[in-house]
Design an enzyme around this catalytic site. Structure first.
Site, PDB file in Angstrom:
ATOM      1  CE1 TYR A 137     -15.063  -4.037  -5.882  1.00  0.00           C
ATOM      2  CE2 TYR A 137     -14.562  -4.999  -8.013  1.00  0.00           C
ATOM      3  CZ  TYR A 137     -14.196  -4.213  -6.940  1.00  0.00           C
ATOM      4  OH  TYR A 137     -12.960  -3.606  -6.931  1.00  0.00           O
TER       5      TYR A 137
ATOM      6  CE  LYS B 102      -5.075  -7.826   5.565  1.00  0.00           C
ATOM      7  NZ  LYS B 102      -3.650  -7.480   5.613  1.00  0.00           N
TER       8      LYS B 102
ATOM      9  CG  ASP C 283      -1.014  -6.969   3.561  1.00  0.00           C
ATOM     10  OD1 ASP C 283      -1.304  -8.154   3.243  1.00  0.00           O
ATOM     11  OD2 ASP C 283      -0.776  -6.648   4.736  1.00  0.00           O
TER      12      ASP C 283
ATOM     13  CG  ASP D  51     -10.803  -3.996  -9.796  1.00  0.00           C
ATOM     14  OD1 ASP D  51     -10.204  -3.770 -10.859  1.00  0.00           O
ATOM     15  OD2 ASP D  51     -11.761  -3.310  -9.395  1.00  0.00           O
TER      16      ASP D  51
ATOM     17  CG  ASP E  79      -5.804  -2.011 -12.943  1.00  0.00           C
ATOM     18  OD1 ASP E  79      -6.197  -2.889 -13.730  1.00  0.00           O
ATOM     19  OD2 ASP E  79      -6.320  -0.882 -12.863  1.00  0.00           O
TER      20      ASP E  79
END
Ligand code: NAD
Length: 355
Positions: free
Chosen positions: A142, A188, A220, A244, A248
């Site tokens: 980001y 990852k 994942d 992020d 959620d």
């Protein structure tokens, strides 16, 4: 008597309504536990644009940096959506977090026994869930440079330095020491170099915390495991973009968005806020759920002020209100005995403090 300086940013939409209820509860608990809180209000977001022309006035930055902690409502709304990106409330929020140096976002996902039916997952899957997601907040893709979009090609850069990984890793291990002593680091590393550095650094750091069990999971798989068997997690630590998404997912395991608090902490100060936005669709109607903000105030007492007894009292007072069947409109369908307004829920929780 111990005295703390708290900066308050109410913001837009339901922000003022929910923050007022959190202050009500903070007043009750500080009185009951024998410390005092001095509040100072600052502007940010849409309201700051209306009053000062900028979403993040300098006075707000200085005021919050000089306070012991900041309690934050929510910002944004349609009225300001057509402004250029650099003037929008959300840009002010990103810049605010960066200026405060709040690199660690803590999001607990705890299930209230009374609300197991509010989740879309089966009660037997979510009963007893108690997860803390620790997300790196001011680095990674980001913020990484270079970044560009020329209309034909676009790119962003996912970058972490070892020192950035160490500081977020320490937060996670230290939290785990006070919990179930398990950290799951999500990355990852099978594809990304930046994730390999992340994983190697977490392994090195783990040597300093021999009583904490460290495991690793690809992002994942983590997304799948959070929904399949969320109870397996204690502390999850991860980078900005993965966090992020995962935080959620973890929050929906719990049910309503109106229940979830968060803390954004760094070495200078900390910001405590509900995870939801300013909910313009319900603003001014007295139906917003103030529990996420009240819980955020509880986290502030626990993590910034070291007033754990007061924080425990807030948790107990919220549970009592829910157990007695009081629900705001968003949760009216889940075993409500009485549907109450935002202010009534604040009163009930504040009154429970002294019971
Ligand atoms: P939102 O979280 O504000 O609302 C999503 C849905 O959840 C709405 O239906 C809303 O009514 C409901 N909801 C949210 N909080 C609730 C509560 N406490 N009680 C009951 N119901 C609640 O997300 P959105 O609609 O995508 O965004 C609205 C505005 O908020 C936008 O301007 C957005 O940019 C901003 N926003 C701000 C923050 C922040 O300040 N940290 C975070 C997210 C979104």
């Amino acid at each position: 008597m111990k005295k703390y300086n708290i900066s308050i940013i109410k913001g837009d939409g339901i922000g003022p309504e929910i923050v007022d209820e959190a202050i009500k509860v903070l007043d009750a608990v500080s009185y009951s536990c024998g410390f005092s809180l001095e509040y100072k209000e600052y502007l940010m977001g849409g309201i700051a644009i209306d009053v000062t022309g900028a979403p993040l006035p300098e006075e707000t930055v200085e005021g919050v940096l000089n306070s012991d902690a900041c309690l934050f409502g929510a910002i944004g709304g349609e009225k300001w959506d057509t402004l250029p990106r650099e003037l929008r409330p959300e840009t002010g929020l990103l810049s605010f977090r960066e200026k405060m140096g709040v690199y660690a976002n803590l999001r607990p996902a705890i299930i209230y026994d009374e609300l197991v039916n509010a989740s879309t997952l089966k009660p037997e899957v979510i009963e007893g869930v108690d997860i803390m997601v620790v997300r790196e907040l001011i680095g990674g893709i980001y913020f990484g440079k270079p970044r560009a979009n020329d209309g034909e090609t676009a790119y962003n850069t996912m970058i972490y330095t070892k020192s950035e990984i160490v500081r977020i890793g320490k937060k996670a291990f230290e939290l785990a020491m006070k919990r179930d002593k398990r950290v799951c680091s999500v990355d990852k590393a099978n594809v990304l170099e930046v994730s390999q550095l992340w994983r190697d650094t977490m392994e090195e750091l783990a040597l300093d915390y021999p009583s904490v069990e460290l495991s690793h999971m690809y992002v994942d798989n983590a997304a799948m495991q959070l929904v399949r068997n969320p109870r397996q997690f204690d502390v999850i630590v991860t980078g900005n973009i993965f966090g992020d998404i995962l935080s959620d997912t973890a929050s929906m395991v719990v049910g309503s968005i109106g229940l979830l608090p968060s803390a954004s902490t760094g070495d200078k100060t900390a910001i405590y806020e509900p995870i939801h936005g300013s909910a313009p669709d319900i603003a001014g109607q007295g139906i917003a759920n103030p529990i996420a903000t009240i819980e955020s105030a509880g986290m502030m007492l626990r993590y910034s002020l070291g007033e754990s007894e007061a924080a425990d009292k807030i948790d107990t007072a919220i549970k009592k209100a829910l157990k007695e069947g009081y629900r705001t409109k968003d949760l009216a369908a889940f075993d409500a005995k009485e549907v109450v307004t935002t202010a009534e829920m604040g009163d009930i929780i504040a009154n429970n403090i002294n019971k």
